[in-house]
Design a protein around this motif. Structure first.
Motif, PDB file in Angstrom:
ATOM      1  N   ARG A   1       0.841  -1.195   0.000  1.00  0.00           N
ATOM      2  CA  ARG A   1       0.000   0.000   0.000  1.00  0.00           C
ATOM      3  C   ARG A   1       0.878   1.248   0.000  1.00  0.00           C
ATOM      4  N   LEU A   2       0.442   2.253  -0.761  1.00  0.00           N
ATOM      5  CA  LEU A   2       1.168   3.524  -0.776  1.00  0.00           C
ATOM      6  C   LEU A   2       0.409   4.535   0.070  1.00  0.00           C
ATOM      7  N   TYR A   3       1.165   5.345   0.777  1.00  0.00           N
ATOM      8  CA  TYR A   3       0.588   6.441   1.561  1.00  0.00           C
ATOM      9  C   TYR A   3       1.205   7.733   1.053  1.00  0.00           C
ATOM     10  N   ILE A   4       0.375   8.576   0.464  1.00  0.00           N
ATOM     11  CA  ILE A   4       0.850   9.872  -0.021  1.00  0.00           C
ATOM     12  C   ILE A   4       0.543  10.903   1.062  1.00  0.00           C
ATOM     13  N   ILE A   5       1.569  11.658   1.462  1.00  0.00           N
ATOM     14  CA  ILE A   5       1.428  12.635   2.545  1.00  0.00           C
ATOM     15  C   ILE A   5       1.759  14.021   1.993  1.00  0.00           C
ATOM     16  N   ALA A   6       0.875  14.988   2.219  1.00  0.00           N
ATOM     17  CA  ALA A   6       1.125  16.329   1.681  1.00  0.00           C
ATOM     18  C   ALA A   6       0.165  17.336   2.302  1.00  0.00           C
ATOM     19  N   ALA A   7       0.341  18.602   1.934  1.00  0.00           N
ATOM     20  CA  ALA A   7      -0.526  19.677   2.428  1.00  0.00           C
ATOM     21  C   ALA A   7      -0.976  20.551   1.262  1.00  0.00           C
ATOM     22  N   GLY A   8      -2.131  21.178   1.422  1.00  0.00           N
ATOM     23  CA  GLY A   8      -2.596  22.190   0.471  1.00  0.00           C
ATOM     24  C   GLY A   8      -2.658  21.683  -0.960  1.00  0.00           C
ATOM     25  N   THR A   9      -2.080  22.469  -1.842  1.00  0.00           N
ATOM     26  CA  THR A   9      -2.086  22.131  -3.265  1.00  0.00           C
ATOM     27  C   THR A   9      -1.385  20.802  -3.531  1.00  0.00           C
ATOM     28  N   SER A  10      -0.331  20.522  -2.794  1.00  0.00           N
ATOM     29  CA  SER A  10       0.387  19.255  -3.000  1.00  0.00           C
ATOM     30  C   SER A  10      -0.503  18.071  -2.615  1.00  0.00           C
ATOM     31  N   TYR A  11      -1.319  18.259  -1.585  1.00  0.00           N
ATOM     32  CA  TYR A  11      -2.301  17.226  -1.215  1.00  0.00           C
ATOM     33  C   TYR A  11      -3.274  16.994  -2.381  1.00  0.00           C
ATOM     34  N   HIS A  12      -3.694  18.084  -3.001  1.00  0.00           N
ATOM     35  CA  HIS A  12      -4.606  17.951  -4.140  1.00  0.00           C
ATOM     36  C   HIS A  12      -3.930  17.226  -5.306  1.00  0.00           C
ATOM     37  N   ALA A  13      -2.647  17.461  -5.505  1.00  0.00           N
ATOM     38  CA  ALA A  13      -1.906  16.727  -6.549  1.00  0.00           C
ATOM     39  C   ALA A  13      -1.862  15.237  -6.200  1.00  0.00           C
ATOM     40  N   GLY A  14      -1.756  14.944  -4.908  1.00  0.00           N
ATOM     41  CA  GLY A  14      -1.747  13.547  -4.465  1.00  0.00           C
ATOM     42  C   GLY A  14      -3.065  12.836  -4.748  1.00  0.00           C
ATOM     43  N   LEU A  15      -4.172  13.573  -4.618  1.00  0.00           N
ATOM     44  CA  LEU A  15      -5.481  12.967  -4.895  1.00  0.00           C
ATOM     45  C   LEU A  15      -5.577  12.507  -6.347  1.00  0.00           C
ATOM     46  N   VAL A  16      -4.922  13.250  -7.236  1.00  0.00           N
ATOM     47  CA  VAL A  16      -4.889  12.837  -8.643  1.00  0.00           C
ATOM     48  C   VAL A  16      -3.905  11.673  -8.819  1.00  0.00           C
ATOM     49  N   GLY A  17      -2.734  11.795  -8.191  1.00  0.00           N
ATOM     50  CA  GLY A  17      -1.708  10.763  -8.323  1.00  0.00           C
ATOM     51  C   GLY A  17      -2.185   9.384  -7.879  1.00  0.00           C
ATOM     52  N   LYS A  18      -2.993   9.369  -6.839  1.00  0.00           N
ATOM     53  CA  LYS A  18      -3.577   8.107  -6.336  1.00  0.00           C
ATOM     54  C   LYS A  18      -4.153   7.261  -7.478  1.00  0.00           C
ATOM     55  N   ARG A  19      -4.819   7.942  -8.402  1.00  0.00           N
ATOM     56  CA  ARG A  19      -5.456   7.222  -9.504  1.00  0.00           C
ATOM     57  C   ARG A  19      -4.442   6.530 -10.409  1.00  0.00           C
ATOM     58  N   TYR A  20      -3.270   7.141 -10.584  1.00  0.00           N
ATOM     59  CA  TYR A  20      -2.233   6.516 -11.419  1.00  0.00           C
ATOM     60  C   TYR A  20      -1.671   5.285 -10.719  1.00  0.00           C
ATOM     61  N   PHE A  21      -1.408   5.420  -9.413  1.00  0.00           N
ATOM     62  CA  PHE A  21      -0.839   4.279  -8.694  1.00  0.00           C
ATOM     63  C   PHE A  21      -1.841   3.120  -8.648  1.00  0.00           C
ATOM     64  N   GLU A  22      -3.122   3.442  -8.547  1.00  0.00           N
ATOM     65  CA  GLU A  22      -4.113   2.370  -8.485  1.00  0.00           C
ATOM     66  C   GLU A  22      -4.410   1.813  -9.873  1.00  0.00           C
ATOM     67  N   ASN A  23      -4.619   2.698 -10.861  1.00  0.00           N
ATOM     68  CA  ASN A  23      -5.013   2.222 -12.195  1.00  0.00           C
ATOM     69  C   ASN A  23      -3.853   1.644 -12.992  1.00  0.00           C
ATOM     70  N   TRP A  24      -2.687   2.257 -12.866  1.00  0.00           N
ATOM     71  CA  TRP A  24      -1.562   1.827 -13.715  1.00  0.00           C
ATOM     72  C   TRP A  24      -0.630   0.863 -12.996  1.00  0.00           C
ATOM     73  N   ALA A  25      -0.403   1.085 -11.696  1.00  0.00           N
ATOM     74  CA  ALA A  25       0.550   0.232 -10.986  1.00  0.00           C
ATOM     75  C   ALA A  25      -0.159  -0.812 -10.127  1.00  0.00           C
ATOM     76  N   ASN A  26      -1.489  -0.674 -10.016  1.00  0.00           N
ATOM     77  CA  ASN A  26      -2.278  -1.671  -9.282  1.00  0.00           C
ATOM     78  C   ASN A  26      -1.910  -1.767  -7.796  1.00  0.00           C
ATOM     79  N   ILE A  27      -1.528  -0.650  -7.210  1.00  0.00           N
ATOM     80  CA  ILE A  27      -1.183  -0.639  -5.784  1.00  0.00           C
ATOM     81  C   ILE A  27      -2.205   0.222  -5.038  1.00  0.00           C
ATOM     82  N   PRO A  28      -2.886  -0.333  -4.035  1.00  0.00           N
ATOM     83  CA  PRO A  28      -3.825   0.488  -3.259  1.00  0.00           C
ATOM     84  C   PRO A  28      -3.095   1.698  -2.689  1.00  0.00           C
TER      85      PRO A  28
END
Ligand code: F6R
Length: 353
Positions: free
Chosen positions: A50-77
């Motif tokens: 499992r991946l845990y993305i940690i961030a604040a503000g705008t970087s947190y919002h970038a993480g919300l998008v990145g989550k989809r790549y890790f789940e859809n492309w790399a198949n990692i929750p």
């Protein structure tokens, strides 16, 4: 130096096309193979459950998008967490967690607090940051550069899109994806350029929809809901217009009661699966008097939409959908006679908890 630009923010918005090209050039070779990510990073992440993305503000919002790549492309929750929350209420972790810290400055105290905690627990860590010689990059096991160049305006723009791109490349390197990401990023760069070339359109939208408003809304579903959060933050932090961004399906659970005659509601509509539902939500707020401004992608567009985005791979659409929001925030702030680059009460790098 901001050169001929009146504000750094506008310069940094314009630089996003170049940054997309720079990142493609750094992380891929001429054959389209990934070269900019060391084997050790990939090998370590592949051992994680499992991946845990940690961030604040705008970087947190970038993480919300990145989550989809890790789940859809790399198949990692993948989970995305606000650093200041995670630091004092650590959730139950999976057996083999891997931590990704996202940051423009690399100095955000909330994220540093989490990194300290995680290192003490002995879990592997990676920082993706724009400032490479920063505390977060030095103290994590691994670091990847965001390569957006110095970001001076308090409102983060190019660091957001660049962080999304680095996450996409990393996720792509971990999986077997049909897409030719290098080529798709070249397309993204061309289309970002095309959108930033239409400044007059966004200035007109900002001036007519926002000049005398006290509140506004950004709605979307799926990835568009993630971008809606960032779009709302951009608008509120520099224009001081109270703006909420949220998942459109939540309207009926409360927020719709705030809609009055003329309330601006921006809808981001780039995700085919939920486009019909979102159209319904736009109609519902319009029926209650909202001034709806829909920003759609080409294949989902309707004649009344305020702006039609060019199209790239649907998962990469946040990179295009955010640009109008950045420009609308910029021009709304300008129209209100405020200092775009230096909003009150905010610091560029938040080094206190
Ligand atoms: C908003 C903004 C802030 C930062 C946040 C995290 O435009 O710039 O929300 O994103 O303070 O900062 P970094 O990315 O430096 O960790």
């Amino acid at each position: 130096d901001k050169g001929a630009y009146p504000y750094y923010m506008l310069k940094e918005i314009d630089e996003q096309a170049v940054v997309a090209r720079t990142l493609a050039g750094h992380y891929f070779n001429d054959e389209g193979e990934i070269v900019g990510i060391g084997c050790a990073i990939g090998d370590t992440i592949k051992q994680a459950d499992r991946l845990y993305i940690i961030a604040a503000g705008t970087s947190y919002h970038a993480g919300l998008v990145g989550k989809r790549y890790f789940e859809n492309w790399a198949n990692i929750p993948t989970e995305v967490h606000i650093a200041s929350e995670f630091a004092y209420d650590q959730p139950l972790l999976s057996e083999h967690p891997f931590f990704i810290f996202l940051s423009q400055s690399g100095e955000t105290a909330d994220s540093r607090e989490v990194l300290d905690n995680i290192k003490r627990q002995g879990f592997p860590t990676l920082t993706i940051a724009n400032v490479m010689n920063s505390t977060l990059t030095r103290e994590a096991d691994f670091a990847l550069p965001v390569l957006a160049g110095p970001e001076i305006a308090v409102a983060s723009t190019k660091a957001y899109t660049a962080q999304i791109i680095v996450q996409a490349i990393l996720a792509y390197s971990l999986g077997e994806v049909e897409l030719d990401l290098k080529q798709e990023l070249a397309k993204v760069a061309v289309e970002i350029q095309a959108i930033t070339d239409e400044k007059a359109t966004f200035q007109a939208i900002a001036e007519s929809a926002l000049k005398d408003q006290h509140s506004a809304f950004y709605i979307g579903r799926g990835l568009d809901a993630a971008v809606a959060l960032e779009a709302a933050l951009k608008l509120k932090e520099i224009s001081y217009i109270q703006t909420e961004g949220f998942a459109a399906g939540e309207l009926k659970h409360g927020t719709i009661s705030l809609i009055e005659e003329g309330t601006p509601v921006f809808a981001l509509l780039t995700q085919a699966k939920t486009a019909g539902l979102l159209r319904g939500e736009v109609a519902q707020v319009a029926a209650r008097g909202a001034n709806t401004i829909t920003i759609s992608s080409k294949s989902l567009a309707r004649p009344d939409d305020a702006y039609v985005l060019p199209e790239v791979d649907e998962l990469l659409m946040p990179l295009l959908a955010v640009i109008p929001a950045q420009l609308i925030a910029y021009y709304a702030t300008l129209a209100r006679g405020l200092d775009v680059d230096r909003p009150r009460n905010l610091a560029k790098s938040v080094t206190v908890q």
